[in-house]
Write an enzyme that holds these catalytic residues in place. Structure first.
Site, short mmCIF file in Angstrom:
data_model
loop_
_atom_site.label_atom_id
_atom_site.label_comp_id
_atom_site.label_asym_id
_atom_site.label_seq_id
_atom_site.Cartn_x
_atom_site.Cartn_y
_atom_site.Cartn_z
N ILE A 31 53.77 -0.93 -12.46
CA ILE A 31 54.76 -1.45 -11.18
C ILE A 31 53.43 -2.07 -10.15
O ILE A 31 52.23 -1.11 -9.90
CB ILE A 31 55.08 -0.52 -10.35
CG1 ILE A 31 55.27 -1.25 -9.01
CG2 ILE A 31 54.67 1.22 -9.92
CD1 ILE A 31 56.46 -2.04 -8.76
N GLU A 32 53.82 -3.56 -9.80
CA GLU A 32 52.73 -4.62 -9.10
C GLU A 32 53.23 -5.09 -8.27
O GLU A 32 52.37 -5.36 -7.71
CB GLU A 32 51.66 -5.27 -10.23
CG GLU A 32 51.14 -4.72 -11.74
CD GLU A 32 50.59 -5.72 -12.71
OE1 GLU A 32 50.61 -6.12 -11.78
OE2 GLU A 32 51.28 -5.15 -13.71
N GLN A 33 54.39 -5.56 -8.79
CA GLN A 33 54.67 -6.22 -7.78
C GLN A 33 55.46 -5.65 -6.07
O GLN A 33 55.82 -4.57 -6.13
CB GLN A 33 55.96 -6.88 -7.93
CG GLN A 33 55.76 -8.58 -9.21
CD GLN A 33 56.52 -9.27 -9.56
OE1 GLN A 33 58.56 -9.06 -9.46
NE2 GLN A 33 56.54 -10.14 -9.87
#
Length: 283
Positions: free
Chosen positions: A179-181
């Protein structure tokens, strides 16, 4: 001496000091820069020696200029943590990988594990996942599969796609949630609900608690306090960060590693533990 004379004398002395300081400033700044360069050069001496002795003869001049600092830092960190397991993570962006040639990184450090991107959002599998996953089956690496989470897509559909795509065997890592966004169509609170839903569905299916991958800032701001029971894999490429933090089980310290068998750059990771602890994480 009158007060007026004293004030004039003080003004003259002050202006004289300022003039001396202005004349000395370039010399002081140059000296400071020189000392910083010397200290940094000594600190990164092994990396610089590696770069000058090997890399400069292996890559083009243009690429060398872009890669030089990364090479120095990579070699310095890999040397510092040479007793810890090292691995890479790959996706379709690495193209076709010659897995028979993939053994060591930066011409010196053995690779122990590989994470492979399996799925992206709810819509598709990574174009190279099947090929990479199959190729790793009989290699001497611990393999793991990760899902790139898209915040604005249904979490259950994303979990279902991963389950449909990935079959884990004994000795594989648990599934990984990447999860990065930041979300566009929902709040952070709603994002966390979706993440927990994905994690719970995956854990129920595979019978093992997933790992979570994210950047350090995202982890600190949004994940650390709400997912304390999970193992974290943290990305931080800051040139001046050289120490593994206790809550980083894996540290992705660069996206510009060099590995024989892989064209272009690859992400490199250090495991914060022993070989025995690494194997204990597997399914």
């Amino acid at each position: 001496m009158t007060k007026r004379t004293v004030r004039k004398s003080n003004v003259r002395n002050s202006k004289k000091k300022q003039s001396i300081l202005r004349k000395s400033m370039p010399w002081l700044v140059s000296t400071l820069i020189f000392l910083v360069v010397i200290v940094a050069g000594y600190h990164y001496r092994n990396g610089l020696a590696y770069y000058l002795g090997f890399k400069s003869n292996k890559i083009s001049k243009t690429s060398a200029e872009k890669q030089r600092l990364s090479d120095v830092r990579n070699y310095t960190l890999l040397s510092k943590y040479e007793n810890l397991p090292v691995g890479i993570d790959v996706s379709e962006y690495q193209g076709t990988i010659l897995w028979d040639s993939v053994r060591i990184i930066e011409n010196n450090f053995p690779l122990r594990f590989v994470f492979v991107r399996a799925t992206v959002g709810k819509a598709r599998a990574d174009k190279k996942f099947k090929e990479n996953w199959k190729a790793l089956k009989n290699k001497n690496f611990i393999r793991g599969a990760y899902h790139y989470y898209r915040p604005n897509e249904n979490s259950k559909e994303q979990a279902d796609l991963f389950i449909k795509t990935v079959v884990l065997k004994k000795g594989d890592f648990p599934p990984v949630l990447d999860i990065e966004q930041m979300p566009k169509n929902q709040t952070i609170a709603q994002l966390k609900v979706g993440l927990k839903n994905w994690l719970q569905i995956i854990e129920k299916h595979y019978g093992v608690k997933p790992l979570i991958y994210s950047g350090e800032r995202f982890y600190t701001d949004f994940l650390k306090d709400d997912f304390p029971e999970y193992t974290f894999w943290i990305a931080n490429y800051n040139f001046f960060v050289e120490n593994l933090k206790p809550d980083w089980q894996f540290w992705q310290f660069t996206e510009k590693g060099s590995v024989a068998g892989i064209s272009g750059f690859v992400d490199v990771n250090i495991f914060n533990g022993t070989e025995t602890e690494l194997e204990a994480l597997t399914k």
